[in-house]
Scaffold this active site. Structure first.
Site, mmCIF file in Angstrom:
data_model
loop_
_atom_site.group_PDB
_atom_site.id
_atom_site.type_symbol
_atom_site.label_atom_id
_atom_site.label_comp_id
_atom_site.label_asym_id
_atom_site.label_seq_id
_atom_site.Cartn_x
_atom_site.Cartn_y
_atom_site.Cartn_z
ATOM 1 N N LYS A 255 7.466 11.102 6.538
ATOM 2 C CA LYS A 255 6.032 11.334 6.415
ATOM 3 C C LYS A 255 5.566 12.148 7.629
ATOM 4 O O LYS A 255 5.946 11.826 8.755
ATOM 5 C CB LYS A 255 5.352 9.970 6.417
ATOM 6 C CG LYS A 255 3.864 9.972 6.270
ATOM 7 C CD LYS A 255 3.367 8.540 6.095
ATOM 8 C CE LYS A 255 1.860 8.498 6.139
ATOM 9 N NZ LYS A 255 1.320 7.267 5.602
ATOM 10 N N LYS B 106 0.563 2.457 4.316
ATOM 11 C CA LYS B 106 -0.314 1.278 4.321
ATOM 12 C C LYS B 106 -0.528 0.691 2.928
ATOM 13 O O LYS B 106 -0.738 -0.508 2.774
ATOM 14 C CB LYS B 106 -1.646 1.594 4.991
ATOM 15 C CG LYS B 106 -2.654 2.287 4.120
ATOM 16 C CD LYS B 106 -4.058 1.756 4.324
ATOM 17 C CE LYS B 106 -5.066 2.554 3.515
ATOM 18 N NZ LYS B 106 -4.740 2.847 2.131
ATOM 19 N N LYS C 55 -0.913 4.736 -3.941
ATOM 20 C CA LYS C 55 -1.884 3.707 -4.339
ATOM 21 C C LYS C 55 -1.521 3.124 -5.699
ATOM 22 O O LYS C 55 -1.563 1.906 -5.903
ATOM 23 C CB LYS C 55 -3.303 4.289 -4.358
ATOM 24 C CG LYS C 55 -3.820 4.618 -2.962
ATOM 25 C CD LYS C 55 -5.181 5.216 -2.960
ATOM 26 C CE LYS C 55 -5.646 5.638 -1.564
ATOM 27 N NZ LYS C 55 -4.624 5.975 -0.571
#
Lengths: 306, 306
Positions: free
Chosen positions: B121, B206, B268
């Site tokens: 990332k 996250k 997500k």
């Protein structure tokens, strides 16, 4: 025994070190060995710590890079240092305790400390207007005219009134967690007229907040670990003497005599007096990190009782 | 209802803002209003959050001041950002709730996440090709050309396996604390052969850790608050369509079709699928911060169920 361990800056970074992550990691691992030894003999511990060198470095990084990035105020830098030091302590203590039998939880609580709004205090001697001007310029000191008797240096010294996360810290401590809290004395905050909390650009005395945390947790013992072996009186004089024991009365007497420097041993002894007054506190040990276990038994350091 | 709220970076710092403490404070205060509204209607909430812009700025401050101060590695910077953001959220939420009736405890737990290493990332600032070459040579960083806007450092983005502070986070949540944890996905750590924990210079996703935290806490609902109103398919095409509802089956189908960009909606939706599999999880809402309440009732955003 229920013990609040207050770690001095040298438990994390030693004088003369550059402050690399490796140095701090090695120091903290050593600190964790001593803390784990206390846990293994069955003590229940909570931990608080200084953050002077770390918050100093974070502030300086903010200052150096201010042309590129908006610098954060002191309260935010303090919170960053709580995250940083809490992480290093948690990691080291978790490593030291292993994942097996001694699997006691270890957790850092980011902590806020409501403090008095007007956080300045005149310290030291009186100066003339001319001397005050020179000190302002040469040392960057804040100088104020004090009671018409001359000029004095003022330092930020907010008094901690409470710990906002007290319920959480108590709950964790009471249920067997090694809780790390109120790092660097906590982030100082005040409540505005409208009830909103606001960070204050000040540094709390970690020893003073440690006394408050010790009372809040209802521990028997406050163990202040620092870089000296014992408390001395007449320090640096021919009749210098290391103290094995002191009463609160003696502490007050020596403090009144100015035996302890305000930047180092003074706040620790004041903290001891505060902790032993109006609380369950039975004993304060002031000792070096290496003597933590012995100090808890009154076999090293200076033991202060009522 | 038991809800884990996963806050996107824009809940703290909006695109195009400089990142001053004031800007962040205002944003976080607005975020706190929405969170307090959930608490007032009786929901039990835990909070996790992104840290991209904050950890990026801390890294850059370390980089800019490296001639003066030893730069901290990414894991330590991540812990700093947890302290910083946790403090801001705690302060704002405490302010919003007041000190009266709704005096529910709010606490941030500095969190470590044992993780696998592999995917990558991009983090931090953009560099020129020349700077990128120098950084590759001097620091051994992996640098990639990112979206034609320059070169960025890439770090491993490992898969979270566990949350070291899980017992503490569960205990606090179960006893009614608004617990803020696993910020930025948690500080990634690995256990060495000798059992010691070591920080990894990596960034966790996250959203992925949010799914793990949601399962760990046994919440009914994972509410992912971000800067878009809903999940779209065929985004940017003539037949673009906003989705009010999706099943896990549909999520898997759309993911397989590559409907969701890997840098934003993809993780997500993957997180939603993960949360709803093998857990108590009943529902995932993906919505904008402003629609948090409505999204919880299925009246805004995209609702995903099994």
């Amino acid at each position: 025994m229920k013990v609040l361990v207050s770690l001095g800056g040298n438990a994390i970074l030693k004088h003369g070190q550059k402050g690399t992550a490796e140095e701090q990691s090695v120091n903290v691992q050593n600190t964790a060995k001593h803390l784990a030894a206390l846990l293994r003999r069955g003590e229940r511990i909570a931990i608080t710590h200084g953050n002077g060198p770390q918050v100093g470095n974070i502030l300086l990084q903010n200052e150096i890079s201010k042309e590129t990035l908006p610098p954060m105020p002191l309260d935010v830098c303090g919170a960053e240092s709580q995250g940083m030091i809490g992480y290093m302590l948690q990691r080291a203590l978790r490593s030291e305790l292993g994942s097996g039998a001694a699997n006691v939880p270890v957790a850092t609580i980011v902590s806020q400390t409501p403090a008095f709004r007007n956080p300045t205090k005149p310290v030291g001697p009186f100066y003339t207007a001319k001397e005050a001007k020179q000190l302002r310029e040469s040392k960057g000191w804040r100088m104020i005219s004090d009671s018409g008797r001359g000029y004095r240096r003022v330092v930020p010294s907010p008094t901690p009134l409470d710990i906002l996360e007290r319920d959480t810290i108590i709950r964790l401590f009471e249920t067997g967690t090694v809780v790390i809290g109120v790092g660097g004395g906590g982030v100082p905050v005040i409540r505005d007229k409208d009830g909103k909390l606001r960070g204050v650009e000040a540094v709390l005395d970690k020893d003073r907040t440690a006394a408050l945390l010790g009372k809040t947790l209802g521990v028997d013992t406050l163990l202040i670990l620092t870089d000296v072996e014992q408390v001395f009186i007449n320090y640096g004089m021919p009749d210098q003497r290391a103290l094995d024991r002191m009463t609160v009365q003696e502490c007050k007497k020596y403090l009144a005599e100015g035996q302890f420097p305000s930047g180092s041993m003074g706040p620790k002894v004041e903290s001891a007096v505060s902790f032993l007054s109006d609380s369950n506190g039975k004993r304060v040990g002031i000792a070096s990190l290496e003597m933590a276990e012995k100090a808890l038994d009154g076999r090293a350091g200076t033991t202060i009782t009522n």
